[in-house]
Design an enzyme around this catalytic site. Structure first.
Site, PDB file in Angstrom:
ATOM      1  N   LYS A 247      -9.015  48.763  46.270  1.00 46.37           N
ATOM      2  CA  LYS A 247      -8.348  49.920  45.674  1.00 46.37           C
ATOM      3  C   LYS A 247      -9.206  51.166  45.854  1.00 46.37           C
ATOM      4  O   LYS A 247      -9.547  51.858  44.890  1.00 46.37           O
ATOM      5  CB  LYS A 247      -8.066  49.648  44.185  1.00 46.37           C
ATOM      6  CG  LYS A 247      -7.239  48.409  43.957  1.00 46.37           C
ATOM      7  CD  LYS A 247      -5.853  48.544  44.544  1.00 46.37           C
ATOM      8  CE  LYS A 247      -5.202  47.212  44.805  1.00 46.37           C
ATOM      9  NZ  LYS A 247      -4.031  47.307  45.675  1.00 46.37           N
ATOM     10  N   ASP A 313      18.797  30.989  50.924  1.00 43.82           N
ATOM     11  CA  ASP A 313      20.245  31.173  50.746  1.00 43.82           C
ATOM     12  C   ASP A 313      20.582  32.647  50.620  1.00 43.82           C
ATOM     13  O   ASP A 313      21.620  33.108  51.095  1.00 43.82           O
ATOM     14  CB  ASP A 313      20.737  30.373  49.530  1.00 43.82           C
ATOM     15  CG  ASP A 313      20.015  30.722  48.261  1.00 43.82           C
ATOM     16  OD1 ASP A 313      20.628  30.645  47.187  1.00 43.82           O
ATOM     17  OD2 ASP A 313      18.815  31.083  48.339  1.00 43.82           O
ATOM     18  N   GLU A 317      23.093  35.964  54.120  1.00 41.83           N
ATOM     19  CA  GLU A 317      24.038  37.025  54.480  1.00 41.83           C
ATOM     20  C   GLU A 317      23.268  38.321  54.600  1.00 41.83           C
ATOM     21  O   GLU A 317      22.636  38.751  53.669  1.00 41.83           O
ATOM     22  CB  GLU A 317      25.067  37.195  53.362  1.00 41.83           C
ATOM     23  CG  GLU A 317      25.804  35.957  53.001  1.00 41.83           C
ATOM     24  CD  GLU A 317      26.559  36.182  51.700  1.00 41.83           C
ATOM     25  OE1 GLU A 317      25.947  35.988  50.644  1.00 41.83           O
ATOM     26  OE2 GLU A 317      27.722  36.582  51.775  1.00 41.83           O
TER      27      GLU A 317
END
Ligand code: NAP
Length: 638
Positions: A247, A313, A317
């Site tokens: 950081k 899953d 799409e």
């Protein structure tokens, strides 16, 4: 099978080669960058509550509900990450009521490094920019301290100007610690890929194809993950992928490590991640990552990136179009917010987004640059002497304000003022908070939807002549009158002077920090991450560089990604503060008391205090003649 051919497309190829139509849910997951299921990193709490989701949903619907947003209780981070380490001691810390796990660093732990790096004979550090020199030298010194014979070898592209620099730092071809990039990649067991993010995006196939099977790829940024995901790709199956993200800029990582020789535990904090642990061939990735972080000198390391499950899953799409421009464009702002924010929070780990930290870094850099440009102009237009205006803007933020926040927190800044000063702070804070949040929010979502990554990759390609068009490398940013005044102010600045504590400037700056904290919190990030990325990194790593030699010295010692981000976002902050915040102050707009009371009671102050106690107090000042910075910035005028 070569590593390159082992890519596992997470999205089945379609006519557009990679992308298929995507449902909103699917897109949300794809907007995150990492996907993994883990045996040793355990998501304990995986979803935000519906009430916090509703809050978030409302918050996105315009400025009026934004006021309600900050009145709401803090959103819990979406995922609490636990991990197992057989080498280091894991500790639980409670930040603002939320438990997190960390590993404390320190030189007294260096003797554990051979165990953490078991099986590793050579660590290849690829690149010599900001992080490369710091990480390579820290690793080499820490391993030497531990009596380890692991070789740290630098790999550079043919003809690189950095060969001379690496030799000057003690790496050499003769003793096998310096060599060609591809030879180093193929001979290393742990490859730390520290070339610019845009170069990673352009060269990843070659890198993967040169890596030894079962070797480990180490990243200091999630950029490459985001780039791969945007094309429906993932890392090769036959390597492990870990990340340790300091950081702070490379020069700070080195400088505080050197201070750590005197003050055990001094250094720059880091987050770590293990990507796709099922691909971690022999389960040692967590300890390698922690060993890498401890060897860099991180005072504490917190777990960051992990997506709980790879939900194939949901990837089923997808959109066969440009997700940002084609799909998102017709959406309303509220839909977009729900879509980006809620789905990301509910399906991805907090850190899938946060790992685009250089964009946060770009914001840290760009925001402070924009603030001081706008305030310097205002103060001088209102008749303030130029030298005093510089002191009341840049010197104030990079000096006394940063030092106070680093050691005592933000509330202490406010409490230092007289009654009159407090009123001025309040006016500035109240007027600046939402304008700052407006830009922060936009930037966050540009990162989340991948446009910022794409923009950096394209910018990197414009650095070189192509398509018959000239090259456009990054230009200078510290040549205007204001920064010339700065040179004069610094030339006569008494040793150790931290500038005046200016209430209006402090109000704007603290409002920026609090707005960033709120955006990251609403987006489900952990407090370790929020505090390191919004507060500690600015005050301990970045601002001291601007104090030493102006804005370019701070910005241009950072990564190429951050330098681009800063140049892009600084004018936006300058613009919005000038057009909205300062106008509102001039109109005597009433102070938003809700904002102020939220500031006073915000649990983040206590959490910052806990983080402060995890690391020793260090001297964050940067000498004007600093020689641990990028070579091209060593000799430039100050
Ligand atoms: N800088 C920071 O503050 C910071 C903080 C945390 C994480 N990170 C991350 O750390 C990583 C490295 O960043 P950085 O700031 O150290 O590096 P950088 O300044 O962005 O990149 C410089 C290095 O990239 C090399 N490079 C550029 N194009 C190349 C190409 N086409 N082929 C091979 N090498 C190429 C350069 O080679 P030459 O030496 O030959 O010019 C140089 O060594 C990034 O992922 C970054 O996001 C940076």
């Amino acid at each position: 099978m070569s590593a390159a051919s082992a890519f596992s497309p997470s999205i089945a190829p379609s006519s557009s080669k990679f992308l298929k139509p995507s449902s909103p849910k699917t897109l949300a997951l794809r907007l995150g960058f990492l996907s993994s299921s883990s045996k040793t990193l355990k998501p304990l709490l995986s979803r935000t509550s519906s009430s916090s989701a509703a809050t978030a949903s409302e918050a996105g619907r315009g400025a009026s509900s934004a006021a309600r947003m900050v009145s709401m209780p803090a959103t819990k981070p979406s995922t609490l990450l636990d991990f197992e380490t057989s080498v280091f001691k894991k500790e639980k810390v409670t930040l603002a009521g939320q438990d997190e796990y960390i590993v404390r660093g320190g030189r007294d732990l260096f003797h554990l490094l051979p165990d953490a790096f078991k099986g590793i004979k050579q660590i290849g550090v690829i690149g010599w920019g900001s992080q490369g020199p710091a990480q390579a030298q820290n690793l080499r010194d820490s391993l030497a301290d531990a009596g380890s014979d692991i070789v740290v070898k630098i790999g550079l592209r043919k003809g690189s100007r950095s060969f001379a620099e690496a030799r000057a730092a003690g790496f050499s071809e003769e003793n096998g610690t310096l060599g060609d990039i591809w030879e180093t990649v193929s001979s290393s067991d742990l490859v730390l890929l520290l070339i610019s993010d845009a170069a990673q995006a352009d060269n990843y196939e070659k890198v993967f194809s040169h890596m030894k099977p079962n070797s480990i790829l180490g990243l200091s940024h999630g950029f490459l993950l985001g780039h791969l995901q945007s094309m429906g790709l993932d890392f090769p199956k036959n390597i492990s992928v870990i990340a340790v993200c300091p950081k702070g800029m490379g020069p700070s990582v080195r400088r505080l490590y050197v201070q750590g020789k005197e003050i055990n535990g001094a250094g720059i904090n880091a987050s770590f991640a293990v990507h796709q642990l099922e691909k971690d061939i022999d389960g040692r990735a967590t300890d390698v990552a922690l060993g890498w972080s401890v060897a860099l000198g991180s005072p504490f390391t917190f777990a960051t990136t992990l997506e709980q499950e790879y939900k194939s899953d949901i990837f089923g799409e997808r959109g066969e179009f440009d997700i940002c421009s084609t799909f998102l464009f017709p959406m309303t702002v509220a839909m977009l917010f729900d879509y980006l924010f809620l789905d990301i929070i509910s399906t991805c780990s907090a850190t899938t987004i946060s790992d685009c930290q250089s964009d946060v870094l770009g914001i840290l850099l760009g925001a402070v640059h924009g603030i001081v440009e706008s305030l310097f102009r205002r103060y001088t237009e209102n008749g303030m002497d130029e030298d005093l205006a510089y002191k009341n803007t840049v010197e104030s933020i990079t000096g006394i304000i940063s030092r106070t926040i680093s050691t005592k927190g933000m509330l202490s800044v406010y409490e230092s003022f007289s009654e009159e000063g407090k009123k001025e702070f309040q006016a500035a804070y109240s007027a600046s908070y939402y304008p700052c949040m407006d830009i922060l929010y936009e930037c966050y979502e540009d990162v989340a939807c991948g446009s910022e990554i794409r923009s950096v990759v394209l910018a990197g390609r414009r650095f070189f002549e192509k398509d018959g068009l000239p090259a456009f490398p990054m230009g200078k940013i510290d040549q205007t009158r204001m920064w010339k005044v700065g040179e004069r102010v610094r030339a006569t600045r008494p040793e150790g002077d931290l500038g005046p504590l200016h209430p209006f400037t402090a109000g704007v700056y603290v409002a920026l920090m609090m707005a960033q904290i709120e955006v990251l919190r609403k987006k489900g990030h952990s407090y370790s991450e929020i505090i390191n990325e919004s507060v500690i990194e600015s005050v301990d790593s970045l601002n001291p560089f601007m104090h030493a030699r102006g804005v370019s010295f701070m910005v241009d010692n950072c990564s190429t990604t951050a330098r681009l981000g800063s140049r892009k976002w600084a004018p936006r902050f300058d613009y919005i503060l000038t057009q909205q915040a300062l106008v509102s102050v001039d109109k005597n707009a009433p102070i938003n008391q809700d904002l102020l009371s939220n500031f006073f009671s915000d649990p983040v102050h206590g959490a910052i205090q806990v983080c402060a106690e995890l690391r020793p107090t260090v001297d964050i000042s940067v000498p004007q003649d600093a020689d641990f910075v990028r070579p091209e910035l060593r000799q430039s005028s100050n």
